[in-house]
Motif scaffolding. Sequence first.
Motif, PDB file in Angstrom:
ATOM      1  N   ASN A   1       0.603  -1.155  -0.061  1.00 30.74           N
ATOM      2  CA  ASN A   1      -0.281  -0.439   0.154  1.00 30.74           C
ATOM      3  C   ASN A   1       0.715   0.985   0.199  1.00 30.74           C
ATOM      4  OD1 ASN A   1      -2.800  -1.083   0.140  1.00 30.74           O
ATOM      5  ND2 ASN A   1      -2.779  -1.035   1.787  1.00 30.74           N
ATOM      6  N   ALA A   2       1.865   1.005   0.706  1.00 30.99           N
ATOM      7  CA  ALA A   2       2.345   2.517   0.792  1.00 30.99           C
ATOM      8  C   ALA A   2       3.120   2.494  -0.352  1.00 30.99           C
ATOM      9  CB  ALA A   2       3.712   1.829   1.838  1.00 30.99           C
ATOM     10  N   LEU A   3       3.730   1.519  -1.153  1.00 38.39           N
ATOM     11  CA  LEU A   3       4.258   1.895  -2.673  1.00 38.39           C
ATOM     12  C   LEU A   3       3.458   1.640  -4.104  1.00 38.39           C
ATOM     13  CD1 LEU A   3       6.880  -1.348  -2.981  1.00 38.39           C
ATOM     14  CD2 LEU A   3       7.539   0.838  -2.212  1.00 38.39           C
ATOM     15  N   ARG A   4       1.832   2.181  -3.177  1.00 36.19           N
ATOM     16  CA  ARG A   4       1.407   2.335  -4.887  1.00 36.19           C
ATOM     17  C   ARG A   4       0.980   4.062  -4.295  1.00 36.19           C
ATOM     18  NH1 ARG A   4      -4.351  -1.679  -4.401  1.00 36.19           N
ATOM     19  NH2 ARG A   4      -4.718  -1.640  -2.504  1.00 36.19           N
ATOM     20  N   THR A   5       0.844   4.457  -2.748  1.00 30.64           N
ATOM     21  CA  THR A   5       0.718   5.657  -2.634  1.00 30.64           C
ATOM     22  C   THR A   5       1.949   6.719  -4.185  1.00 30.64           C
ATOM     23  OG1 THR A   5       0.707   5.016  -0.634  1.00 30.64           O
ATOM     24  CG2 THR A   5       0.216   7.427  -0.807  1.00 30.64           C
ATOM     25  N   ILE A   6       3.268   6.443  -3.834  1.00 26.96           N
ATOM     26  CA  ILE A   6       3.914   7.394  -4.871  1.00 26.96           C
ATOM     27  C   ILE A   6       3.791   7.277  -6.259  1.00 26.96           C
ATOM     28  CG2 ILE A   6       6.355   7.107  -5.204  1.00 26.96           C
ATOM     29  CD1 ILE A   6       7.399   5.411  -2.758  1.00 26.96           C
ATOM     30  N   PRO A   7       3.227   6.259  -6.925  1.00 26.30           N
ATOM     31  CA  PRO A   7       3.040   6.659  -9.184  1.00 26.30           C
ATOM     32  C   PRO A   7       1.507   6.971  -8.506  1.00 26.30           C
ATOM     33  CG  PRO A   7       2.946   3.971  -7.870  1.00 26.30           C
ATOM     34  CD  PRO A   7       3.869   4.828  -6.978  1.00 26.30           C
ATOM     35  N   ILE A   8       0.899   7.272  -7.685  1.00 20.40           N
ATOM     36  CA  ILE A   8      -1.135   7.545  -7.780  1.00 20.40           C
ATOM     37  C   ILE A   8      -0.871   9.414  -7.311  1.00 20.40           C
ATOM     38  CG2 ILE A   8      -1.022   7.368  -4.799  1.00 20.40           C
ATOM     39  CD1 ILE A   8      -3.757   7.040  -8.494  1.00 20.40           C
TER      40      ILE A   8
ATOM     41  N   ILE B   1      -1.023   6.653 -18.547  1.00 23.35           N
ATOM     42  CA  ILE B   1      -2.460   6.454 -17.951  1.00 23.35           C
ATOM     43  C   ILE B   1      -1.768   4.532 -18.243  1.00 23.35           C
ATOM     44  CG2 ILE B   1      -4.675   6.033 -18.906  1.00 23.35           C
ATOM     45  CD1 ILE B   1      -4.532   8.601 -19.797  1.00 23.35           C
ATOM     46  N   TYR B   2      -1.689   4.511 -19.549  1.00 31.11           N
ATOM     47  CA  TYR B   2      -0.644   3.310 -19.051  1.00 31.11           C
ATOM     48  C   TYR B   2      -0.637   2.690 -18.764  1.00 31.11           C
ATOM     49  CZ  TYR B   2      -3.237   3.011 -24.003  1.00 31.11           C
ATOM     50  OH  TYR B   2      -4.053   2.755 -24.872  1.00 31.11           O
ATOM     51  N   ALA B   3       1.346   3.443 -17.995  1.00 33.00           N
ATOM     52  CA  ALA B   3       1.877   3.091 -16.979  1.00 33.00           C
ATOM     53  C   ALA B   3       1.479   2.602 -15.593  1.00 33.00           C
ATOM     54  CB  ALA B   3       3.193   4.128 -17.043  1.00 33.00           C
ATOM     55  N   LEU B   4       0.107   3.878 -15.545  1.00 28.35           N
ATOM     56  CA  LEU B   4      -0.080   3.333 -14.079  1.00 28.35           C
ATOM     57  C   LEU B   4      -1.126   2.861 -13.862  1.00 28.35           C
ATOM     58  CD1 LEU B   4      -0.614   5.433 -11.544  1.00 28.35           C
ATOM     59  CD2 LEU B   4      -3.618   6.101 -12.263  1.00 28.35           C
TER      60      LEU B   4
ATOM     61  N   LEU C   1       0.949  -0.614 -12.964  1.00 28.06           N
ATOM     62  CA  LEU C   1       1.800  -0.791 -12.267  1.00 28.06           C
ATOM     63  C   LEU C   1       1.339  -0.629 -10.794  1.00 28.06           C
ATOM     64  CD1 LEU C   1       5.336   0.277 -11.533  1.00 28.06           C
ATOM     65  CD2 LEU C   1       4.603   2.530 -10.867  1.00 28.06           C
ATOM     66  N   LEU C   2       0.056   0.302 -11.137  1.00 26.46           N
ATOM     67  CA  LEU C   2      -0.358  -0.333  -9.447  1.00 26.46           C
ATOM     68  C   LEU C   2      -1.179  -1.461  -9.478  1.00 26.46           C
ATOM     69  CD1 LEU C   2      -2.500   2.919  -9.508  1.00 26.46           C
ATOM     70  CD2 LEU C   2      -0.369   2.816  -8.284  1.00 26.46           C
ATOM     71  N   PRO C   3      -1.364  -2.241 -10.343  1.00 29.89           N
ATOM     72  CA  PRO C   3      -1.398  -4.003  -9.834  1.00 29.89           C
ATOM     73  C   PRO C   3      -0.989  -4.583  -9.537  1.00 29.89           C
ATOM     74  CG  PRO C   3      -3.217  -2.480 -12.062  1.00 29.89           C
ATOM     75  CD  PRO C   3      -1.839  -1.940 -11.603  1.00 29.89           C
ATOM     76  N   VAL C   4       0.474  -4.209 -10.271  1.00 31.14           N
ATOM     77  CA  VAL C   4       1.276  -4.782  -9.297  1.00 31.14           C
ATOM     78  C   VAL C   4       1.886  -5.186  -7.759  1.00 31.14           C
ATOM     79  CG1 VAL C   4       4.212  -5.181  -9.347  1.00 31.14           C
ATOM     80  CG2 VAL C   4       2.838  -4.377 -11.476  1.00 31.14           C
ATOM     81  N   PHE C   5       1.335  -3.953  -7.114  1.00 26.76           N
ATOM     82  CA  PHE C   5       1.232  -4.042  -5.986  1.00 26.76           C
ATOM     83  C   PHE C   5       0.485  -4.450  -5.390  1.00 26.76           C
ATOM     84  CE2 PHE C   5       3.983   0.023  -6.835  1.00 26.76           C
ATOM     85  CZ  PHE C   5       5.474  -0.955  -6.504  1.00 26.76           C
TER      86      PHE C   5
END
Length: 434
Positions: free
Chosen positions: A79-86, A103-106, A109-113
């Motif tokens: 959860n902490a890591l996906r705070t950064i890209p968003i 948009i594609y990168a986000l 990337l978020l579903p990875v976490f």
Amino acid sequence: MAAGLGKRFWFLWSSSTVANLGDGMRLVALPLLAYSVSDNPVDITLVAVFASLPGLLLGPLAGVAVDRFDRRRVIAIANALRTIPILVFACLVHAGKIELSYIYALAILLPVFEVFVDSAAPPLMSELLPEHLLEKGNSRIFIARMVSQDVLGSPVAGFLIGVSASLPFFVNGATFAGATILILLLRGPAPSPGPGAGVAAGTRTQKARSGISVIGRDLKEGFAAIWHTPLLRAITLTSAVLNFVLLAGSALLVVYAKEDLGLGDEQYALLFTSAAVGSALGGWAAPHIVARLGTSPTMVWALVAIGASRAGFGLAQGFWSALASFFAIGIATFVYNVAVASYLQRVTPNSLIGRVYATSQAASYGAAVIAALTAGGLTQVTSVRSIMLIGGLAAVGCGIACWWTTSRGGMADGPAKEQAPVPAGRSADSPAEK
């Protein structure tokens, strides 16, 4: 009524609910943002495709990590890591730098976490609750997820994006930060291992092993646990098929509602409201139904009900019949989900549950990717109404296949017969199970 779930469960519930509220806002805002850049259906569809890929490709590996490390910390770190890209993305949008590549990168990337969060939460809950409360706990988690994502998150996103295109993403970042804090508040003594978890207690206290061959062995154990347990195998295959047929129809839902049923915008929105109400009712009823019938019969009847409801939606001629079908789909789907999740938590050794859950989810993610890629092409060979009907028949077929598979093994005819442990597979540094 839910006091018996305990304080520690409610920290997990709160963290999950807050994170899902942010997810609900992003799931609405991101496609809308993509549409503002390009109205090409392929470009929009790729957002959903990219969002499903991490679960398919990384799910089993996430399960390995979840079975090796403290599940609470896995959720907190993810959860902490996906705070950064968003938050970085929100800043880019606020600065007017809106591009499909971002948009594609986000989206990917978020579903990875997220796959780590989703893989760790069910095993953690099985540590926090006794067996007889698993259905109750799962129903509370699933209802909260539905309410936070669909009932609250979606309309809030629509309001926020009207104020500023970046605002839903800033709020989403705040929800991830809040979810991190809440899960870290989940403290207390380590729970006693449940049935079949003896290997887990020893395995997770040992020094972390390394090497590709060891990871491969861990993955093999997860696959073997599913394959050698008839009901888990049926759950995995059935959920994948069900995910495909339902998501293929969902991708074309707006076309069917507008062109075949002639619904207005408000009527179309009410379909989701009725499904949400049905889901809440199904989540509340699921523990009572499973307690009376057992997991396997509950699964079978829920699948048949899902199929009949989807077929009924395919035969609908107007608003009210479509509304009733969506309501019934919501009830049956939540009953099925609660029964499946609780069975998996109950019978899987704690040392394997992360891998089993993540591998099963990976199959469903794969079906989602295929559904997103093929939904448009299916309309070239048949009508949208036919796709809805075929999806309903396929769900009924899943119910029949599930009944046939489990009845052959005489499994899960009632609650008392659901205690057979998943074969854990013997590893070189684990004691043989007695």
